[in-house]
Write a protein that holds these residues in place. Structure first.
Motif, PDB file in Angstrom:
ATOM      1  N   ALA A   1      20.523  60.729   7.043  1.00 15.58           N
ATOM      2  CA  ALA A   1      19.518  59.779   6.554  1.00 15.58           C
ATOM      3  C   ALA A   1      18.535  59.421   7.659  1.00 15.58           C
ATOM      4  O   ALA A   1      17.376  59.094   7.388  1.00 15.58           O
ATOM      5  CB  ALA A   1      20.202  58.521   6.032  1.00 15.58           C
ATOM      6  N   LEU A   2      18.977  59.514   8.907  1.00 11.89           N
ATOM      7  CA  LEU A   2      18.116  59.140  10.033  1.00 11.89           C
ATOM      8  C   LEU A   2      16.995  60.149  10.238  1.00 11.89           C
ATOM      9  O   LEU A   2      15.831  59.785  10.398  1.00 11.89           O
ATOM     10  CB  LEU A   2      18.962  59.009  11.304  1.00 11.89           C
ATOM     11  CG  LEU A   2      18.248  58.471  12.542  1.00 11.89           C
ATOM     12  CD1 LEU A   2      17.797  57.036  12.308  1.00 11.89           C
ATOM     13  CD2 LEU A   2      19.166  58.557  13.759  1.00 11.89           C
ATOM     14  N   THR A   3      17.332  61.449  10.216  1.00 10.41           N
ATOM     15  CA  THR A   3      16.328  62.490  10.472  1.00 10.41           C
ATOM     16  C   THR A   3      15.738  63.067   9.196  1.00 10.41           C
ATOM     17  O   THR A   3      14.702  63.727   9.239  1.00 10.41           O
ATOM     18  CB  THR A   3      16.960  63.645  11.277  1.00 10.41           C
ATOM     19  OG1 THR A   3      17.959  64.290  10.471  1.00 10.41           O
ATOM     20  CG2 THR A   3      17.612  63.123  12.558  1.00 10.41           C
ATOM     21  N   GLY A   4      16.389  62.833   8.056  1.00  8.94           N
ATOM     22  CA  GLY A   4      15.907  63.399   6.805  1.00  8.94           C
ATOM     23  C   GLY A   4      16.484  64.762   6.487  1.00  8.94           C
ATOM     24  O   GLY A   4      16.212  65.328   5.421  1.00  8.94           O
ATOM     25  N   ALA A   5      17.280  65.317   7.387  1.00  5.64           N
ATOM     26  CA  ALA A   5      17.876  66.634   7.143  1.00  5.64           C
ATOM     27  C   ALA A   5      18.850  66.562   5.969  1.00  5.64           C
ATOM     28  O   ALA A   5      19.662  65.643   5.890  1.00  5.64           O
ATOM     29  CB  ALA A   5      18.609  67.120   8.391  1.00  5.64           C
ATOM     30  N   GLY A   6      18.752  67.512   5.048  1.00  7.87           N
ATOM     31  CA  GLY A   6      19.673  67.587   3.926  1.00  7.87           C
ATOM     32  C   GLY A   6      19.274  66.752   2.723  1.00  7.87           C
ATOM     33  O   GLY A   6      19.940  66.823   1.681  1.00  7.87           O
ATOM     34  N   LEU A   7      18.180  65.970   2.821  1.00  9.23           N
ATOM     35  CA  LEU A   7      17.802  65.136   1.693  1.00  9.23           C
ATOM     36  C   LEU A   7      17.293  65.975   0.518  1.00  9.23           C
ATOM     37  O   LEU A   7      17.503  65.616  -0.643  1.00  9.23           O
ATOM     38  CB  LEU A   7      16.743  64.109   2.102  1.00  9.23           C
ATOM     39  CG  LEU A   7      17.182  63.063   3.140  1.00  9.23           C
ATOM     40  CD1 LEU A   7      16.122  61.984   3.286  1.00  9.23           C
ATOM     41  CD2 LEU A   7      18.513  62.436   2.749  1.00  9.23           C
TER      42      LEU A   7
END
Length: 402
Positions: free
Chosen positions: A339-345
């Motif tokens: 959620a911090l970096t946006g990876a996998g959203l």
């Protein structure tokens, strides 16, 4: 004097041992605005009825707390009222057990009217179990007409009655708010909106994930129970499709029963969700135990049969690549995100979108059930005495009366 320096006590009972107990107690203590200044870890086969730890260990605890300059002692277990009083008497320091610590954090964090009412009800329910003695110097004047009338109402009886009255008022107010929440939920279902509820262990990153998915600005911080109030927002799956996401209170090991009961109406958002996103801190060494604790609470509130996707958050701290993990039938069962970096959203949106398409196939848009007032109006229309007559029928009735 402001209490701020806390000496921590972690107790392992029997064969029960939690690897993260000391760290979790430290986080709880700092979340309550206290500064940890020392730690004692103890093990017992069974609690001592008087002081939980036994007289020798309590004296040792007193020496350590005084050396550390502590002005309060915080226990990682629930103490009985008698045990708490006995320990305070020996240590000559105030004592806070795990239940009171969590209740105090909830009191500070609750912002909405419903949240404040829920916390007050939980605190009063807990307090009602601590009223174990009366004080003769606080008795009312003697009752009766004669000189030897019996003693009047004791302060403990007054307190119990006042607490009982206040608890009834709080429950009535919460029931009204629960009805409003139910009306809002029915309005969303009439709009053919799928509801996705985020649940998980506290500090797993639920609120940060919720903000990223819904473009909301809910308060998020590296704290236990940073947010308590349930929030509902649109969750964008793609340019053409949205669902409704709700963020709920985080769970924790040993969550006081009073809080689960008081927060029933808030937790109902989880029970009535179409899909549950169980957010897990992928970087935690005890994530499996935390998953089990959340599942236990979901079972208690009868939400364990809601379809669930595990969301392993904080992969930026583990080096795990974003991915969707599927079951034997090809359905998403877990997603790895940050959620911090946006990876996998994007993968998470894809997984929820797949669920939404299948859900709509399995739940065609049938006519909704009429509300009670609509049923009453329909019954009135069917009543032959209330049926609207034509002008000719009304004229014929008038002529017959002349």
């Amino acid at each position: 004097m402001k209490i701020s320096r806390a000496f921590l006590v972690v107790v392992s009972l029997g064969r029960t041992f939690y690897q993260d107990s000391a760290e979790e107690l430290r986080l709880l203590t700092t979340s309550d605005g206290l500064t940890p200044v020392g730690l004692m870890q103890a093990k017992r086969d069974k609690p001592d009825p008087a002081t939980f730890l036994g007289s020798g260990k309590i004296e040792e605890l007193g020496d350590l707390a005084r050396e550390a300059g502590a002005d309060i002692v915080v226990f990682d277990i629930a103490l009985s009222a008698a045990q708490e009083r006995n320990i305070e008497r020996v240590l000559n320091l105030p004592v806070l057990d795990r239940t009171e610590l969590i209740l105090d954090i909830f009191r500070q964090r609750a912002k909405s009217r419903e949240g404040r009412l829920q916390v007050e009800l939980a605190r009063l329910e807990h307090l009602s179990t601590r009223l174990v003695r009366g004080w003769t110097h606080l008795e009312r004047q003697r009752g009766g007409l004669g000189k030897t009338g019996g003693p009047g109402e004791k302060q403990i009886e007054l307190d119990r009655r006042m607490i009982g009255v206040r608890m009834k008022q709080l429950r009535d107010q919460l029931k009204r708010l629960a009805r409003q929440r139910g009306t809002q939920r029915r309005a969303r279902s009439r709009g053919d909106s799928i509801t996705v509820s985020l649940a998980g262990y506290t500090n797993a990153g639920k609120s940060t994930l919720f903000n990223k998915l819904t473009r909301a600005e809910s308060y998020a911080a590296d704290q236990l129970f940073a947010t308590l109030d349930t929030t509902a927002r649109k969750f964008w799956l793609n340019d053409e499709e949205t669902v409704v996401a709700t963020d709920t209170v985080g769970f924790i090991r040993g969550l006081p029963h009073q809080l689960i009961e008081a927060f029933k109406s808030t937790l109902d958002e989880t029970v009535h969700a179409d899909l549950l996103l169980h957010v897990v801190d992928a970087s935690s060494p005890v994530r499996e135990e935390q998953i089990a604790e959340v599942n236990s609470v979901l079972h208690d509130i009868k939400a364990d049969d809601v379809p669930t996707i595990l969301v392993y958050n904080k992969i930026d701290m583990t080096g795990h690549a974003p991915e969707i993990v599927r079951d034997n039938e090809g359905r998403p069962k877990a997603v790895f995100v940050s959620a911090l970096t946006g990876a996998g959203l994007d993968e998470l949106r894809e997984a929820v979108s797949e669920f939404a398409h299948k859900w709509r196939d399995d739940h065609p848009n049938l006519p909704r059930e009429p509300e009670d007032w609509e049923r009453e109006m329909a019954n009135d229309r069917d009543d032959p005495r209330l049926k609207r007559r034509s002008a000719a029928e009304e004229l014929a009735e008038l002529e017959s009366l002349l």
